[in-house]
Design a protein around this motif. Structure first.
Motif, PDB file in Angstrom:
ATOM      1  N   GLN A   1      -5.636  55.630  11.648  1.00 21.99           N
ATOM      2  CA  GLN A   1      -5.547  56.454  12.936  1.00 21.99           C
ATOM      3  C   GLN A   1      -6.704  56.229  13.861  1.00 21.99           C
ATOM      4  O   GLN A   1      -6.593  56.585  15.145  1.00 21.99           O
ATOM      5  N   SER A   2      -7.895  55.483  13.503  1.00 25.11           N
ATOM      6  CA  SER A   2      -8.668  55.274  14.402  1.00 25.11           C
ATOM      7  C   SER A   2      -8.128  54.173  15.465  1.00 25.11           C
ATOM      8  O   SER A   2      -8.733  54.201  16.482  1.00 25.11           O
ATOM      9  N   ALA A   3      -7.261  53.321  15.123  1.00 19.91           N
ATOM     10  CA  ALA A   3      -6.862  52.557  16.005  1.00 19.91           C
ATOM     11  C   ALA A   3      -5.899  52.976  17.086  1.00 19.91           C
ATOM     12  O   ALA A   3      -5.426  54.015  16.951  1.00 19.91           O
ATOM     13  N   LYS A   4      -5.852  52.168  18.162  1.00 19.23           N
ATOM     14  CA  LYS A   4      -4.797  52.427  19.109  1.00 19.23           C
ATOM     15  C   LYS A   4      -3.433  52.229  18.954  1.00 19.23           C
ATOM     16  O   LYS A   4      -2.393  52.647  19.812  1.00 19.23           O
ATOM     17  N   ARG A   5      -3.163  51.118  18.095  1.00 20.84           N
ATOM     18  CA  ARG A   5      -1.753  50.554  17.693  1.00 20.84           C
ATOM     19  C   ARG A   5      -1.786  50.428  16.399  1.00 20.84           C
ATOM     20  O   ARG A   5      -2.799  49.780  15.860  1.00 20.84           O
ATOM     21  N   ILE A   6      -0.523  50.930  15.736  1.00 21.93           N
ATOM     22  CA  ILE A   6      -0.447  50.941  14.357  1.00 21.93           C
ATOM     23  C   ILE A   6       0.690  50.012  13.989  1.00 21.93           C
ATOM     24  O   ILE A   6       1.800  50.434  14.434  1.00 21.93           O
ATOM     25  N   ILE A   7       0.479  48.849  13.230  1.00 25.98           N
ATOM     26  CA  ILE A   7       1.635  48.041  12.704  1.00 25.98           C
ATOM     27  C   ILE A   7       1.844  48.445  11.236  1.00 25.98           C
ATOM     28  O   ILE A   7       0.930  47.917  10.565  1.00 25.98           O
ATOM     29  N   ARG A   8       3.114  48.900  10.755  1.00 20.42           N
ATOM     30  CA  ARG A   8       3.133  49.003   9.437  1.00 20.42           C
ATOM     31  C   ARG A   8       4.061  47.895   8.760  1.00 20.42           C
ATOM     32  O   ARG A   8       5.127  47.429   9.440  1.00 20.42           O
ATOM     33  N   ILE A   9       3.619  47.215   7.727  1.00 18.60           N
ATOM     34  CA  ILE A   9       4.242  46.115   6.990  1.00 18.60           C
ATOM     35  C   ILE A   9       4.722  46.609   5.799  1.00 18.60           C
ATOM     36  O   ILE A   9       4.149  47.300   4.760  1.00 18.60           O
ATOM     37  N   MET A  10       6.219  46.078   5.326  1.00 23.03           N
ATOM     38  CA  MET A  10       6.627  46.507   4.320  1.00 23.03           C
ATOM     39  C   MET A  10       7.520  45.174   3.764  1.00 23.03           C
ATOM     40  O   MET A  10       8.375  44.885   4.508  1.00 23.03           O
ATOM     41  N   ASP A  11       7.493  44.871   2.435  1.00 21.61           N
ATOM     42  CA  ASP A  11       7.986  43.999   1.994  1.00 21.61           C
ATOM     43  C   ASP A  11       8.253  42.455   2.955  1.00 21.61           C
ATOM     44  O   ASP A  11       9.236  41.782   3.177  1.00 21.61           O
ATOM     45  N   GLY A  12       6.993  42.260   3.483  1.00 23.78           N
ATOM     46  CA  GLY A  12       6.954  41.274   4.395  1.00 23.78           C
ATOM     47  C   GLY A  12       7.430  41.233   5.643  1.00 23.78           C
ATOM     48  O   GLY A  12       7.356  40.300   6.357  1.00 23.78           O
ATOM     49  N   LYS A  13       8.028  42.398   6.062  1.00 27.87           N
ATOM     50  CA  LYS A  13       8.255  42.645   7.479  1.00 27.87           C
ATOM     51  C   LYS A  13       7.834  43.566   8.052  1.00 27.87           C
ATOM     52  O   LYS A  13       7.101  44.470   7.327  1.00 27.87           O
ATOM     53  N   ILE A  14       7.705  43.664   9.511  1.00 28.55           N
ATOM     54  CA  ILE A  14       7.390  44.825  10.296  1.00 28.55           C
ATOM     55  C   ILE A  14       8.142  45.896  10.223  1.00 28.55           C
ATOM     56  O   ILE A  14       9.469  45.902  10.677  1.00 28.55           O
ATOM     57  N   GLU A  15       7.829  47.074   9.398  1.00 28.49           N
ATOM     58  CA  GLU A  15       8.603  48.031   9.568  1.00 28.49           C
ATOM     59  C   GLU A  15       8.395  48.858  10.825  1.00 28.49           C
ATOM     60  O   GLU A  15       9.556  49.511  11.346  1.00 28.49           O
ATOM     61  N   SER A  16       7.265  49.101  11.538  1.00 26.91           N
ATOM     62  CA  SER A  16       7.185  49.603  12.862  1.00 26.91           C
ATOM     63  C   SER A  16       5.801  49.252  13.571  1.00 26.91           C
ATOM     64  O   SER A  16       5.050  48.697  12.771  1.00 26.91           O
ATOM     65  N   ASP A  17       6.079  49.610  14.633  1.00 24.72           N
ATOM     66  CA  ASP A  17       4.914  49.169  15.561  1.00 24.72           C
ATOM     67  C   ASP A  17       4.774  50.004  16.714  1.00 24.72           C
ATOM     68  O   ASP A  17       5.440  50.153  17.697  1.00 24.72           O
ATOM     69  N   SER A  18       3.779  51.099  16.511  1.00 21.85           N
ATOM     70  CA  SER A  18       3.360  52.334  17.378  1.00 21.85           C
ATOM     71  C   SER A  18       2.417  51.910  17.915  1.00 21.85           C
ATOM     72  O   SER A  18       1.608  51.664  17.783  1.00 21.85           O
ATOM     73  N   GLY A  19       2.423  52.346  19.341  1.00 22.33           N
ATOM     74  CA  GLY A  19       1.164  52.616  20.294  1.00 22.33           C
ATOM     75  C   GLY A  19       0.826  51.203  20.962  1.00 22.33           C
ATOM     76  O   GLY A  19      -0.230  50.910  21.185  1.00 22.33           O
TER      77      GLY A  19
END
Length: 240
Positions: free
Chosen positions: A208-226
């Protein structure tokens, strides 16, 4: 403005064939100059493999990785080593300090590999240690410092050569809560000064300290917020 990082259709496959494992599966993204990005995922998600790619510690099976406009996807080991030395400042969970060297000597070491003259090495290293609040600990060895202080030395080492990219791999993983807050405060300050910071973590609170959060699951980008807007990012960094 060209992004600092551009990843196109990145694949990393282990055990190709019937039992293959796709640690990274067709990953594409851009990260702009001056962004503060957290890449988050649990064990086995692919985030560590992705960190190795971004840090030029490994090469993809296929796809492209452009760092500062240069395709580093298929460079030789020596060429990747040169990129790491010139372009990336690493902060690791385990500090990776040399135990028989002082804080100042640890920070100076990467500058030796860059052939920085001795007097300049000393000046840059002292300035970096002062920036992280260790001006009174320069002559101390890692065994004489707390975990939080050792991580500050690691941050100073990453900063000394002023690389365009700071890559922090679980930088608070071995620290207590107070030291963790102090380290994250330093990373946030680096971001406000215009540094590009990529934080690898499994911890949502740290991310949460970051301005942008990229979530990875099973080798793929699950979400890219901010995801940062280039114009607003320039304004935040004083480039109006």
């Amino acid at each position: 403005m060209e992004p600092l990082i551009r990843v196109q259709n990145l694949m990393k496959i282990y055990n190709p064939g019937e039992n293959e494992v796709r640690a990274l599966d067709d990953v594409s993204l851009d990260i702009g100059q001056g962004e503060f990005v957290a890449i988050i995922g649990q064990s086995g998600s692919g985030k560590s493999t992705f960190m190795n790619m971004l840090g030029c510690l490994d090469v993809p099976t296929s796809g492209h990785y452009f760092l500062n406009g240069k395709d580093v996807s298929s460079l030789s080991d020596d060429e990747l080593s040169e990129i790491r030395n010139q372009e990336i400042g690493f902060i690791f969970q385990g500090f990776n300090l040399i135990q028989n060297l002082t804080a100042l000597e640890n920070v100076e070491l990467p500058l030796i590999y860059r052939n920085v003259p001795a007097a300049e090495r000393r000046r840059l290293s002292e300035e970096s240690l002062k920036r992280v609040g260790l001006e009174k600990r320069m002559d101390h060895k890692p065994t004489e410092m707390s975990g939080g202080q050792q991580q500050r030395v690691a941050i100073a080492r990453a900063l000394a050569a002023a690389p365009p990219l700071i890559l922090a791999d679980e930088p608070t993983g071995n620290l207590d809560s107070k030291s963790s807050r102090e380290i994250m405060d330093i990373l946030r300050k680096l971001h406000t000064e215009g540094r590009t910071v990529i934080l690898i973590t499994h911890d949502d609170k740290i991310a949460q300290s970051a301005k942008r959060i990229i979530r990875i699951m099973d080798g793929k980008i699950e979400s890219d917020s901010g995801m940062a807007d280039p114009k607003s990012m320039e304004e935040e960094n004083g480039e109006k």
